[in-house]
Design a protein around this motif. Structure first.
Motif, PDB file in Angstrom:
ATOM      1  N   MET A   1      53.605  39.981 -86.951  1.00  0.00           N
ATOM      2  CA  MET A   1      53.217  41.339 -87.312  1.00  0.00           C
ATOM      3  C   MET A   1      53.658  41.609 -88.723  1.00  0.00           C
ATOM      4  SD  MET A   1      54.407  44.863 -85.528  1.00  0.00           S
ATOM      5  CE  MET A   1      53.922  46.421 -86.206  1.00  0.00           C
ATOM      6  N   LYS A   2      52.730  41.821 -89.614  1.00  0.00           N
ATOM      7  CA  LYS A   2      53.091  42.113 -90.987  1.00  0.00           C
ATOM      8  C   LYS A   2      53.082  43.609 -91.181  1.00  0.00           C
ATOM      9  CE  LYS A   2      51.625  37.895 -93.182  1.00  0.00           C
ATOM     10  NZ  LYS A   2      50.761  37.287 -94.165  1.00  0.00           N
ATOM     11  N   ILE A   3      54.144  44.127 -91.695  1.00  0.00           N
ATOM     12  CA  ILE A   3      54.205  45.551 -91.960  1.00  0.00           C
ATOM     13  C   ILE A   3      54.355  45.734 -93.449  1.00  0.00           C
ATOM     14  CG2 ILE A   3      55.433  47.667 -91.570  1.00  0.00           C
ATOM     15  CD1 ILE A   3      56.112  46.757 -88.900  1.00  0.00           C
ATOM     16  N   ILE A  46      57.178  56.901-100.513  1.00  0.00           N
ATOM     17  CA  ILE A  46      56.524  56.528 -99.261  1.00  0.00           C
ATOM     18  C   ILE A  46      56.777  55.054 -98.950  1.00  0.00           C
ATOM     19  CG2 ILE A  46      54.332  55.845-100.318  1.00  0.00           C
ATOM     20  CD1 ILE A  46      54.763  57.779 -96.992  1.00  0.00           C
ATOM     21  N   ILE A  47      56.734  54.743 -97.681  1.00  0.00           N
ATOM     22  CA  ILE A  47      56.813  53.370 -97.192  1.00  0.00           C
ATOM     23  C   ILE A  47      55.510  53.085 -96.452  1.00  0.00           C
ATOM     24  CG2 ILE A  47      58.054  51.745 -95.713  1.00  0.00           C
ATOM     25  CD1 ILE A  47      60.436  53.770 -95.940  1.00  0.00           C
ATOM     26  N   LYS A  48      54.866  52.007 -96.793  1.00  0.00           N
ATOM     27  CA  LYS A  48      53.639  51.608 -96.096  1.00  0.00           C
ATOM     28  C   LYS A  48      53.869  50.295 -95.369  1.00  0.00           C
ATOM     29  CE  LYS A  48      50.370  53.955 -99.122  1.00  0.00           C
ATOM     30  NZ  LYS A  48      49.161  53.815 -99.966  1.00  0.00           N
ATOM     31  N   TRP A  49      53.320  50.217 -94.176  1.00  0.00           N
ATOM     32  CA  TRP A  49      53.467  48.993 -93.384  1.00  0.00           C
ATOM     33  C   TRP A  49      52.096  48.426 -93.038  1.00  0.00           C
ATOM     34  CZ3 TRP A  49      51.048  48.840 -88.741  1.00  0.00           C
ATOM     35  CH2 TRP A  49      50.758  50.057 -88.106  1.00  0.00           C
ATOM     36  N   THR A 167      57.342  44.894-102.536  1.00  0.00           N
ATOM     37  CA  THR A 167      56.812  44.485-101.237  1.00  0.00           C
ATOM     38  C   THR A 167      57.717  43.392-100.690  1.00  0.00           C
ATOM     39  OG1 THR A 167      54.532  45.014-101.842  1.00  0.00           O
ATOM     40  CG2 THR A 167      54.854  43.507 -99.998  1.00  0.00           C
ATOM     41  N   LEU A 168      58.245  43.615 -99.500  1.00  0.00           N
ATOM     42  CA  LEU A 168      59.128  42.620 -98.897  1.00  0.00           C
ATOM     43  C   LEU A 168      58.626  42.269 -97.503  1.00  0.00           C
ATOM     44  CD1 LEU A 168      61.389  44.130 -96.719  1.00  0.00           C
ATOM     45  CD2 LEU A 168      61.789  45.312 -98.873  1.00  0.00           C
ATOM     46  N   GLU A 169      58.948  41.067 -97.085  1.00  0.00           N
ATOM     47  CA  GLU A 169      58.492  40.545 -95.796  1.00  0.00           C
ATOM     48  C   GLU A 169      59.696  40.087 -94.976  1.00  0.00           C
ATOM     49  OE1 GLU A 169      54.524  38.181 -94.951  1.00  0.00           O
ATOM     50  OE2 GLU A 169      56.123  36.812 -95.546  1.00  0.00           O
ATOM     51  N   ILE A 170      59.700  40.463 -93.705  1.00  0.00           N
ATOM     52  CA  ILE A 170      60.793  40.056 -92.821  1.00  0.00           C
ATOM     53  C   ILE A 170      60.227  39.423 -91.550  1.00  0.00           C
ATOM     54  CG2 ILE A 170      62.249  41.932 -93.679  1.00  0.00           C
ATOM     55  CD1 ILE A 170      61.785  43.305 -90.919  1.00  0.00           C
ATOM     56  N   ASP A 171      61.056  38.644 -90.900  1.00  0.00           N
ATOM     57  CA  ASP A 171      60.735  38.109 -89.582  1.00  0.00           C
ATOM     58  C   ASP A 171      61.192  39.148 -88.554  1.00  0.00           C
ATOM     59  OD1 ASP A 171      60.608  36.825 -87.133  1.00  0.00           O
ATOM     60  OD2 ASP A 171      61.343  34.906 -87.921  1.00  0.00           O
ATOM     61  N   ARG A 172      60.262  39.793 -87.890  1.00  0.00           N
ATOM     62  CA  ARG A 172      60.617  40.893 -86.990  1.00  0.00           C
ATOM     63  C   ARG A 172      61.500  40.438 -85.825  1.00  0.00           C
ATOM     64  NH1 ARG A 172      57.050  41.084 -82.491  1.00  0.00           N
ATOM     65  NH2 ARG A 172      55.352  39.586 -82.652  1.00  0.00           N
ATOM     66  N   PHE A 173      61.422  39.169 -85.447  1.00  0.00           N
ATOM     67  CA  PHE A 173      62.265  38.675 -84.364  1.00  0.00           C
ATOM     68  C   PHE A 173      63.748  38.762 -84.727  1.00  0.00           C
ATOM     69  CE2 PHE A 173      59.102  35.722 -81.955  1.00  0.00           C
ATOM     70  CZ  PHE A 173      58.291  36.832 -81.725  1.00  0.00           C
ATOM     71  N   THR A 174      64.055  38.635 -86.017  1.00  0.00           N
ATOM     72  CA  THR A 174      65.446  38.706 -86.455  1.00  0.00           C
ATOM     73  C   THR A 174      66.052  40.065 -86.136  1.00  0.00           C
ATOM     74  OG1 THR A 174      64.983  37.141 -88.250  1.00  0.00           O
ATOM     75  CG2 THR A 174      66.988  38.465 -88.443  1.00  0.00           C
ATOM     76  N   MET A 192      55.875  37.999 -88.730  1.00  0.00           N
ATOM     77  CA  MET A 192      56.303  38.477 -90.033  1.00  0.00           C
ATOM     78  C   MET A 192      55.859  39.921 -90.263  1.00  0.00           C
ATOM     79  SD  MET A 192      58.002  35.931 -90.892  1.00  0.00           S
ATOM     80  CE  MET A 192      58.522  36.540 -92.502  1.00  0.00           C
ATOM     81  N   VAL A 193      56.756  40.715 -90.836  1.00  0.00           N
ATOM     82  CA  VAL A 193      56.531  42.121 -91.116  1.00  0.00           C
ATOM     83  C   VAL A 193      56.623  42.335 -92.623  1.00  0.00           C
ATOM     84  CG1 VAL A 193      57.466  44.439 -90.887  1.00  0.00           C
ATOM     85  CG2 VAL A 193      57.450  42.909 -88.916  1.00  0.00           C
ATOM     86  N   GLU A 194      55.659  43.047 -93.158  1.00  0.00           N
ATOM     87  CA  GLU A 194      55.636  43.279 -94.598  1.00  0.00           C
ATOM     88  C   GLU A 194      55.806  44.763 -94.884  1.00  0.00           C
ATOM     89  OE1 GLU A 194      52.630  41.113 -97.076  1.00  0.00           O
ATOM     90  OE2 GLU A 194      52.109  43.169 -97.636  1.00  0.00           O
ATOM     91  N   PHE A 195      56.738  45.089 -95.773  1.00  0.00           N
ATOM     92  CA  PHE A 195      56.981  46.464 -96.183  1.00  0.00           C
ATOM     93  C   PHE A 195      56.663  46.612 -97.674  1.00  0.00           C
ATOM     94  CE2 PHE A 195      60.042  45.733 -92.726  1.00  0.00           C
ATOM     95  CZ  PHE A 195      59.708  46.758 -91.876  1.00  0.00           C
TER      96      PHE A 195
END
Length: 206
Positions: A1-3, A46-49, A167-174, A192-195
């Protein structure tokens, strides 16, 4: 999931106002420097996902409001900052308002225990602890807290006319942002989640 959290566009220019609070020592780049605190323009930040389904079979995107935040500067050089996200405001923008049922269902799903569990964890927080720069590009190091879990993170931010955008990307499972149950259920969306984060500073501080 990219946010895609357009969360961080930090805009800074010129000279800054006097610090409004005494920043934590961990945000000061050295013992010899005193950091100036510049508050964030919450209304215009603002934060966009963005989240994609498994194997790219569709996507969803939306916004999250910033609850509070500030940047720290020492001798007009960015040294740190802190940002709190109000996860209860998570919204969906790719489903039109004239389709209220699927829009509401997805928002409720994101707020549920299967994802951000906002009733128990209403806030997320990003703290910038170190910053280096090359021209207009900033390399940031910090700690990201989601669902009560804090993990280190590093990412880049670019200076714009009004501040910074990142823009940053995280592993949502973490951060345990995932379905419960089988691996198949947990991977229905990309891990993966992108902010994308945009932070604006009040004109009075520019």
């Amino acid at each position: 999931m990219k946010i895609s959290l357009l969360i961080m566009s930090f805009w800074i220019a010129g000279c800054y106002a006097k610090p409004s609070t005494n920043p934590p020592k961990s945000f000061v780049s050295s013992a010899d420097n005193v950091a100036d605190t510049v508050p964030v323009d919450l209304k215009n930040s603002i934060i966009k996902w963005k989240g994609t389904k498994m194997r790219g079979l569709g996507k969803h995107e939306g916004t999250i409001n910033l609850a509070s935040g500030f940047l720290l500067f020492s001798k007009e050089t960015l040294t740190g900052g802190s940002f709190t996200f109000d996860m209860r405001t998570i919204n969906v923008t790719d489903i039109p308002e004239h389709e209220p049922v699927p829009r509401r269902n997805l928002i409720n799903h994101l707020k549920s225990e299967e994802f951000f569990e906002v009733e128990t964890f209403p806030k997320a927080r990003l703290i910038i602890t170190a910053c280096t720069s090359i021209n207009e590009t900033f390399n940031l190091v910090g700690d990201l807290t989601i669902k009560g879990q804090t993990h280190p993170i590093s990412f880049e931010a670019n200076k714009t006319k009004y501040g910074y955008e990142s823009t940053l990307e995280i592993d949502r499972f973490t951060w345990d942002v995932a379905y419960t149950g089988s691996w198949a259920n947990r991977t229905l969306v990309d891990r993966m989640v992108e902010f994308n984060i945009q932070i604006k500073i009040p004109k009075s501080a520019l």
